[in-house]
Motif scaffolding. Structure first.
Motif, PDB file in Angstrom:
ATOM      1  N   TYR A   1       0.855  -1.195   0.000  1.00 37.19           N
ATOM      2  CA  TYR A   1       0.000   0.000   0.000  1.00 37.19           C
ATOM      3  C   TYR A   1       0.888   1.241   0.000  1.00 37.19           C
ATOM      4  O   TYR A   1       0.764   2.099   0.870  1.00 37.19           O
ATOM      5  N   LEU A   2       1.765   1.327  -0.990  1.00 38.17           N
ATOM      6  CA  LEU A   2       2.711   2.448  -1.034  1.00 38.17           C
ATOM      7  C   LEU A   2       1.984   3.781  -1.167  1.00 38.17           C
ATOM      8  O   LEU A   2       2.499   4.819  -0.748  1.00 38.17           O
ATOM      9  N   GLU A   3       0.759   3.744  -1.735  1.00 36.73           N
ATOM     10  CA  GLU A   3       0.005   4.986  -1.953  1.00 36.73           C
ATOM     11  C   GLU A   3      -0.357   5.676  -0.639  1.00 36.73           C
ATOM     12  O   GLU A   3      -0.671   6.864  -0.620  1.00 36.73           O
ATOM     13  N   ILE A   4      -0.330   4.937   0.465  1.00 34.16           N
ATOM     14  CA  ILE A   4      -0.626   5.553   1.771  1.00 34.16           C
ATOM     15  C   ILE A   4       0.482   6.530   2.152  1.00 34.16           C
ATOM     16  O   ILE A   4       0.262   7.495   2.858  1.00 34.16           O
ATOM     17  N   GLY A   5       1.669   6.282   1.641  1.00 32.72           N
ATOM     18  CA  GLY A   5       2.807   7.122   2.002  1.00 32.72           C
ATOM     19  C   GLY A   5       3.413   6.639   3.309  1.00 32.72           C
ATOM     20  O   GLY A   5       3.093   5.556   3.794  1.00 32.72           O
ATOM     21  N   SER A   6       4.267   7.462   3.893  1.00 30.04           N
ATOM     22  CA  SER A   6       4.962   7.047   5.105  1.00 30.04           C
ATOM     23  C   SER A   6       4.028   7.090   6.311  1.00 30.04           C
ATOM     24  O   SER A   6       3.323   8.072   6.527  1.00 30.04           O
ATOM     25  N   VAL A   7       4.033   6.015   7.101  1.00 31.68           N
ATOM     26  CA  VAL A   7       3.167   5.944   8.279  1.00 31.68           C
ATOM     27  C   VAL A   7       3.944   6.208   9.568  1.00 31.68           C
ATOM     28  O   VAL A   7       3.363   6.268  10.644  1.00 31.68           O
ATOM     29  N   CYS A   8       5.247   6.363   9.450  1.00 34.67           N
ATOM     30  CA  CYS A   8       6.069   6.668  10.620  1.00 34.67           C
ATOM     31  C   CYS A   8       7.373   7.257  10.111  1.00 34.67           C
ATOM     32  O   CYS A   8       8.135   6.581   9.431  1.00 34.67           O
ATOM     33  N   SER A   9       7.591   8.542  10.395  1.00 36.19           N
ATOM     34  CA  SER A   9       8.755   9.238   9.847  1.00 36.19           C
ATOM     35  C   SER A   9       9.498   9.965  10.957  1.00 36.19           C
ATOM     36  O   SER A   9       8.953  10.218  12.022  1.00 36.19           O
ATOM     37  N   GLY A  10      10.748  10.311  10.631  1.00 33.46           N
ATOM     38  CA  GLY A  10      11.515  11.075  11.611  1.00 33.46           C
ATOM     39  C   GLY A  10      12.945  11.180  11.192  1.00 33.46           C
ATOM     40  O   GLY A  10      13.278  10.958  10.029  1.00 33.46           O
TER      41      GLY A  10
END
Lengths: 429, 429
Positions: free
Chosen positions: B289-298
């Motif tokens: 589900y790459l279209e969701i984008g990043s679900v946890c970034s930092g």
């Protein structure tokens, strides 16, 4: 410290801003935050143990929703603003959002709807003597559709009792009264309940003669005033009070039911909030600290959401004002402050699978940022971490770990399984 | 439904107000709220299992504190207002309050300061396609005083991995990159990192030839552009990518350390947030589900609180945008929705000590509001309560209880201890 920083900000670091919190807004240091969260957790798990459903509504509401329910003093305390074409208001309690939520989702909910809500609310009060502008409320309510059984009124004190038995070690009393009992008594004298209560509310301050003067000015007869003053000072066990009320012909069936089915003390002088409540009312006081006032209050209301729906939604609920309670309890050292971190075991050195094995067994475990043992011990000491596991070259060669108990100073060298067993026992006792 | 209610409000019940939530603000029904809270709890307990300290700062800050850190688009999204003589702003993330808190309490904290924060933040965005104006962020950061070890950069992916392994059943990838590696590569070509990244960011949209045109317009040589395009498409295992980088003479020691000590995949195309971060950067994507984008970034930053203090406070942190993640996962049915209540056992009839014994054994237990068995079963069914205990006259006479399994429909009549054992086993499996 705030003064010092402000001074520094103004004179030395002019590009920098004031980092203290706003007046009436509070934040805790780690040790306090840990203790506060432990209280929140006790409240949350107890609410859930009785089958209350969590509800989390927005902090911001339509200004018209908030205003519809706010009256008098509260209205001036609302934080309101406009952005774009929308008028926003911050919630000042958790009851208004509950009313709106139930009205909005009436057809999707099962009734009785038992919900708890734990969240921050906002009141722009003058931040005098400990008044907070942002504080936590922890509410439970049981909402019926059309009707709700009196057993709900008797259930709530059991929950309050469970919670406070865990939160504090000092004795407390859950007091109940009933608006119908008061109405029955005052109307038998031909006196309006609100008029009488306004005067009686000052009994502690102005004494019986002061109350007599005030009620006389309201045109109430000397005979009725005698009876009112006698009523307000009825004391005794629940059975004695109920018998007295029955002898006087005062309606007290609901009060009797609650008193006989719940851990409560009848207190006919409870008047606060009676304008809003229509039946049972509750207040909870700490026996040795009455000056704190009620730490958990609530009552029964005939219609939760009359502003928002035509469906009759009677309910009963209580609220714990946790932020204020926490302040009052910590000021009196009635809450034990413990560790400043959830960490139970600090690991110094490369310990392979041990840290994740400890975590899986339910023991919060932190890898030290340093391999310097004395620095790590100092850090563990400062945060109140109870155990330190040391893995030096010697230990690694022997496939063992050194476990140090920070309270006793004792240390033993053990194998992985022994460490796991040891830490699990120690953290659960 | 909102339309219907608005119509009703306008035409039939003019005294009543609109009870829908504001645009961009969301509230959940009980079943969703239970699932959401379970996710929050997983995040919270995992953060604590690694020894992160809870921090809960005010939702409202001095407007100057918020403004000092907000730039560009963010600044226009701030909810700001004035009450009395005070300029308030609602926090738009949890990093600004962390920076202010650490600056304010620097002398009272132990470093490295490992804190987690779970709370709502506010952004007055246009509420298009799923953008929320109020949403939860779940942050962890490790803040050093003066310095912080690279092991912190390697620790965070382990925590993210633990959390997502519990939250979801679909595969995910924690991707890392490093600002220093990018700087090293681009400066070797005499190209500004930001210029190159702005063009590369469009690679998916405009293709290599589009990027070539854009970089040519920036005055970058054809040879350099060839190298930039080659760099951006370096693929392979971590070892392969690192070897390629080393062959090219690009600095990648930090990237190698993190890749060798954490469950991550190097992805040299990660550019987002690189203006703010100074070393490691993280993004987490769901493989299918790459279209969701990043679900946890930092990522890592050299100086958390330069606006608020002269002390250098480097740190590294990640954030999970839980509200958006929950919406995306539920829309794809990737989160199992279960019961609408914490209640595991519904008790019908007077059951003496049984309900409190069940609660003490860790089984949330609710006393039914009705003694009507079929009504109680209907209620249990609607809420997804797994077990109902029935105490009728027969059972009471025999000192027994009937336990009904709502999923199988089976029922047995048992003694109190057997009920306790049964429910405890059943609730823990």
């Amino acid at each position: 410290m705030h003064t010092v920083r402000t001074f520094a900000t103004m004179h030395c670091m002019t590009q920098q801003v004031n980092t203290s919190t706003l007046k009436g807004f509070k934040e805790l240091l780690p040790q306090e935050q840990m203790a506060f969260n432990a209280m929140l957790e006790t409240i949350r798990t107890t609410y859930e143990s009785y089958g209350f459903i969590p509800l989390d509504t927005p902090v911001l509401e339509r200004a018209e929703v908030i205003r519809a329910k706010a009256g008098g003093e509260t209205e001036q305390q609302i934080y309101e603003f406009t952005k774009g074409t929308t008028d926003y208001a911050m919630r000042f309690d958790l009851t208004v959002p509950l009313a709106r939520y139930v009205a909005e989702h009436e057809r999707e909910l099962a009734f009785p709807f038992r919900r708890y809500a734990i969240g921050k609310v906002y009141r722009g009060e003058r931040p005098q003597a400990g008044r907070l502008r942002e504080f936590y409320q922890c509410d439970i309510d049981i909402i019926g559709k059309g009707e709700i059984s009196l057993s709900a009124d008797a259930e709530l004190p059991h929950i309050i009792n469970d919670i406070f038995s865990q939160l504090i070690t000092v004795p407390f009393t859950i007091r109940v009264n009933n608006r119908k009992t008061l109405n029955s008594f005052f109307s038998s004298l031909g006196v309006e309940t609100d008029t009488a209560l306004r005067a009686l509310d000052k009994l502690d301050k102005i004494g019986p003669e002061g109350v007599r003067t005030e009620l006389t000015e309201q045109g109430i007869s000397a005979d009725a005033i005698d009876k009112i003053l006698a009523f307000a000072t009825i004391k005794g066990t629940n059975a004695e009070i109920l018998n007295t009320l029955e002898d006087m012909g005062v309606e007290c069936a609901e009060l009797r039911y609650v008193a006989e089915h719940a851990p409560v003390q009848i207190d006919l002088s409870i008047a606060r909030g009676l304008a809003y409540y229509t039946g049972t009312v509750y207040e909870t006081t700490l026996d040795d600290y009455l000056e704190i006032g009620s730490v958990c209050s609530g009552g029964r209301y005939d219609n939760l959401a009359g502003m928002y729906t035509n469906t009759a939604l009677p309910g009963v609920g209580v609220s714990i004002g946790l932020s204020r309670l926490f302040d009052q309890l910590t000021a009196r050292e009635l809450i034990p402050l413990g560790a400043s971190t959830p960490t139970r075991v600090l690991v110094v050195g490369e310990a392979g699978e041990l840290p994740s094995a400890l975590r899986q067994s339910g023991t919060p475990t932190e890898q030290a940022a340093t391999d310097d043992i004395s620095k790590a011990l100092k850090y563990a000491n400062k945060l109140g971490i109870p155990y330190v596991v040391i893995v030096g070259d010697e230990e690694r060669a022997a496939g063992k770990y050194t476990l140090k108990d920070m309270q006793t100073g004792e240390q033993e060298t053990l194998e992985k399984d022994a460490i796991l067993a040891q830490c699990q026992t120690k953290t659960t006792t």
